[in-house]
Design a protein around this motif. Structure first.
Motif, PDB file in Angstrom:
ATOM      1  N   ASP A 177     -19.831  30.805  -2.446  1.00  0.00           N
ATOM      2  CA  ASP A 177     -21.195  29.962  -2.589  1.00  0.00           C
ATOM      3  C   ASP A 177     -21.925  30.297  -1.331  1.00  0.00           C
ATOM      4  O   ASP A 177     -23.200  29.798  -1.278  1.00  0.00           O
ATOM      5  N   ILE A 178     -21.188  30.639  -0.170  1.00  0.00           N
ATOM      6  CA  ILE A 178     -22.024  30.935   1.104  1.00  0.00           C
ATOM      7  C   ILE A 178     -22.508  32.383   1.391  1.00  0.00           C
ATOM      8  O   ILE A 178     -23.594  32.344   1.826  1.00  0.00           O
ATOM      9  N   ALA A 179     -21.466  33.185   1.136  1.00  0.00           N
ATOM     10  CA  ALA A 179     -21.825  34.789   1.286  1.00  0.00           C
ATOM     11  C   ALA A 179     -23.345  35.158   0.806  1.00  0.00           C
ATOM     12  O   ALA A 179     -23.938  35.711   1.405  1.00  0.00           O
ATOM     13  N   PRO A 180     -23.795  34.726  -0.384  1.00  0.00           N
ATOM     14  CA  PRO A 180     -24.821  35.116  -1.155  1.00  0.00           C
ATOM     15  C   PRO A 180     -26.132  34.721  -0.183  1.00  0.00           C
ATOM     16  O   PRO A 180     -27.339  35.126  -0.449  1.00  0.00           O
ATOM     17  N   ARG A 181     -25.904  33.477   0.617  1.00  0.00           N
ATOM     18  CA  ARG A 181     -27.319  33.257   1.315  1.00  0.00           C
ATOM     19  C   ARG A 181     -27.447  33.869   2.691  1.00  0.00           C
ATOM     20  O   ARG A 181     -28.632  34.035   3.212  1.00  0.00           O
ATOM     21  N   PHE A 182     -26.763  34.948   3.148  1.00  0.00           N
ATOM     22  CA  PHE A 182     -26.846  35.790   3.963  1.00  0.00           C
ATOM     23  C   PHE A 182     -27.074  37.119   3.533  1.00  0.00           C
ATOM     24  O   PHE A 182     -26.833  37.678   2.400  1.00  0.00           O
ATOM     25  N   ARG A 183     -27.958  37.755   4.583  1.00  0.00           N
ATOM     26  CA  ARG A 183     -28.294  39.308   4.147  1.00  0.00           C
ATOM     27  C   ARG A 183     -27.063  40.172   4.118  1.00  0.00           C
ATOM     28  O   ARG A 183     -25.927  40.253   4.637  1.00  0.00           O
ATOM     29  N   ALA A 184     -26.998  40.952   2.752  1.00  0.00           N
ATOM     30  CA  ALA A 184     -25.881  41.409   2.186  1.00  0.00           C
ATOM     31  C   ALA A 184     -25.112  42.579   3.452  1.00  0.00           C
ATOM     32  O   ALA A 184     -23.991  42.942   3.256  1.00  0.00           O
ATOM     33  N   GLU A 185     -26.114  43.140   4.022  1.00  0.00           N
ATOM     34  CA  GLU A 185     -25.569  44.354   5.162  1.00  0.00           C
ATOM     35  C   GLU A 185     -24.620  43.620   6.492  1.00  0.00           C
ATOM     36  O   GLU A 185     -24.298  44.394   6.984  1.00  0.00           O
ATOM     37  N   LEU A 186     -24.774  42.374   6.468  1.00  0.00           N
ATOM     38  CA  LEU A 186     -24.329  41.830   7.543  1.00  0.00           C
ATOM     39  C   LEU A 186     -22.827  41.306   7.254  1.00  0.00           C
ATOM     40  O   LEU A 186     -22.519  40.306   6.347  1.00  0.00           O
ATOM     41  N   PRO A 187     -21.609  42.055   8.056  1.00  0.00           N
ATOM     42  CA  PRO A 187     -20.379  41.693   7.820  1.00  0.00           C
ATOM     43  C   PRO A 187     -20.031  40.258   8.177  1.00  0.00           C
ATOM     44  O   PRO A 187     -20.636  39.641   9.023  1.00  0.00           O
ATOM     45  N   HIS A 188     -19.193  39.524   7.599  1.00  0.00           N
ATOM     46  CA  HIS A 188     -18.655  38.342   7.786  1.00  0.00           C
ATOM     47  C   HIS A 188     -18.232  37.951   9.126  1.00  0.00           C
ATOM     48  O   HIS A 188     -18.621  36.990  10.020  1.00  0.00           O
ATOM     49  N   GLU A 189     -17.833  39.057   9.661  1.00  0.00           N
ATOM     50  CA  GLU A 189     -17.223  39.036  11.207  1.00  0.00           C
ATOM     51  C   GLU A 189     -18.426  39.186  12.305  1.00  0.00           C
ATOM     52  O   GLU A 189     -18.399  38.369  13.170  1.00  0.00           O
ATOM     53  N   LEU A 190     -19.485  39.807  11.950  1.00  0.00           N
ATOM     54  CA  LEU A 190     -20.549  40.031  12.660  1.00  0.00           C
ATOM     55  C   LEU A 190     -21.164  38.658  12.391  1.00  0.00           C
ATOM     56  O   LEU A 190     -21.791  38.319  13.626  1.00  0.00           O
ATOM     57  N   LEU A 191     -21.331  37.948  11.388  1.00  0.00           N
ATOM     58  CA  LEU A 191     -22.068  36.674  11.270  1.00  0.00           C
ATOM     59  C   LEU A 191     -21.360  35.618  12.171  1.00  0.00           C
ATOM     60  O   LEU A 191     -21.991  34.769  13.023  1.00  0.00           O
ATOM     61  N   ALA A 192     -20.032  35.592  12.224  1.00  0.00           N
ATOM     62  CA  ALA A 192     -19.215  34.798  13.202  1.00  0.00           C
ATOM     63  C   ALA A 192     -19.583  35.010  14.707  1.00  0.00           C
ATOM     64  O   ALA A 192     -19.863  33.983  15.298  1.00  0.00           O
ATOM     65  N   THR A 193     -19.539  36.322  14.866  1.00  0.00           N
ATOM     66  CA  THR A 193     -19.743  36.745  16.222  1.00  0.00           C
ATOM     67  C   THR A 193     -21.254  36.280  16.871  1.00  0.00           C
ATOM     68  O   THR A 193     -21.593  35.762  17.749  1.00  0.00           O
ATOM     69  N   HIS A 194     -22.190  36.486  15.960  1.00  0.00           N
ATOM     70  CA  HIS A 194     -23.806  36.374  16.303  1.00  0.00           C
ATOM     71  C   HIS A 194     -23.894  34.808  16.221  1.00  0.00           C
ATOM     72  O   HIS A 194     -24.614  34.225  17.238  1.00  0.00           O
ATOM     73  N   LEU A 195     -23.215  33.878  15.466  1.00  0.00           N
ATOM     74  CA  LEU A 195     -23.501  32.544  15.454  1.00  0.00           C
ATOM     75  C   LEU A 195     -22.891  32.076  17.045  1.00  0.00           C
ATOM     76  O   LEU A 195     -23.668  31.173  17.500  1.00  0.00           O
ATOM     77  N   LEU A 196     -21.778  32.406  17.259  1.00  0.00           N
ATOM     78  CA  LEU A 196     -21.128  31.967  18.395  1.00  0.00           C
ATOM     79  C   LEU A 196     -22.284  32.436  19.724  1.00  0.00           C
ATOM     80  O   LEU A 196     -22.366  31.464  20.563  1.00  0.00           O
ATOM     81  N   ASN A 197     -22.521  33.411  19.710  1.00  0.00           N
ATOM     82  CA  ASN A 197     -23.569  33.996  20.764  1.00  0.00           C
ATOM     83  C   ASN A 197     -24.789  33.342  20.903  1.00  0.00           C
ATOM     84  O   ASN A 197     -25.372  32.858  21.813  1.00  0.00           O
TER      85      ASN A 197
END
Length: 237
Positions: A177-197
């Protein structure tokens, strides 16, 4: 983000205070007959973890012996081996205890049904309160300084600290239910790193020039709000 969570204090106990706390616990335990009460045993364990954390930060991991920790905490060295398996296990427990002060009451991010913004707002506030404590910067500096000579220290720290945080976020971003909210080309690992940064900002300066006192809760909240706004604007569909 209307979380009113207070900022816990960690690793602030001085050696003399640790000894006093341990003596109080010993006195309390002696008042009753038989085995120590569960509350007394928990107090002794908390005192041991606080004392160990203070000594690690003050002297460095490699320069702190179990004998010194045991003496300051008024416990037997054998007790440390029995409960934690040695110094690495004790260090692990110190980090886990420190982290739990901020995240133990948080709703499981893998099942939390609140809106996306509320879930990440709750997480970000707790996370920034954790890493903004001056002792947290000192801990990072210690691990980095000793990583080459003591790789098990760095491995332990990553597994129970930064690694656990990233794994938690990756699992959250992978939720159906969360994954579709974000741009499809962004890996989950990248989202985690970007959020922390985004929410941490200039982490390098934080480690190189640690402040003597942590920021106010208002400052943390304002920084978290700005960081989340930056994150959402760059990642949501």
């Amino acid at each position: 983000m209307h979380n009113t969570m207070a900022l816990p204090v960690s690793f602030d106990i001085e050696p003399d205070q640790a000894a006093t706390s341990a003596n109080d616990a010993d006195t309390s335990a002696c008042k009753g007959a038989g085995r120590p009460r569960a509350a007394d045993m928990e107090a002794r364990l908390d005192n041991l973890l606080e004392t160990a954390g203070q000594l690690f930060l003050k002297n460095g991991y490699s320069k702190v012996s179990l004998e010194l920790i045991a003496r300051q905490a008024h416990v037997a060295v054998r007790t440390i081996y029995v409960k934690f398996g040695g110094k690495a296990g004790l260090f692990n427990a110190v980090i886990v205890s420190h982290r739990a002060r901020y995240f133990s009451t948080m709703v499981n991010m893998e099942t939390d049904t609140r809106p996306l913004e509320d879930i990440l707002g709750d997480f970000a506030l707790r996370f920034m309160s954790l890493v903004s404590v001056p002792a947290a910067a000192c801990l990072h500096r210690m691990v980095i300084a000793e990583a080459e000579s003591n790789p098990e220290l760095a491995t332990t720290f990553y597994q129970v600290g930064p690694g656990q945080t990233r794994d938690l976020l990756v699992r959250f971003f992978a939720r159906p239910d969360i994954a579709p909210r974000f741009r499809a080309e962004l890996p989950h690992e990248l989202l985690a790193t970007h959020l922390l940064n985004c929410i941490m900002g200039d982490q390098l300066s934080r480690l190189l020039f640690p402040a003597r006192t942590g920021p106010s809760e208002e400052t943390i909240r304002n920084n978290v709000a700005l960081g989340l706004d930056l994150f959402f604007k760059g990642t949501l569909r």
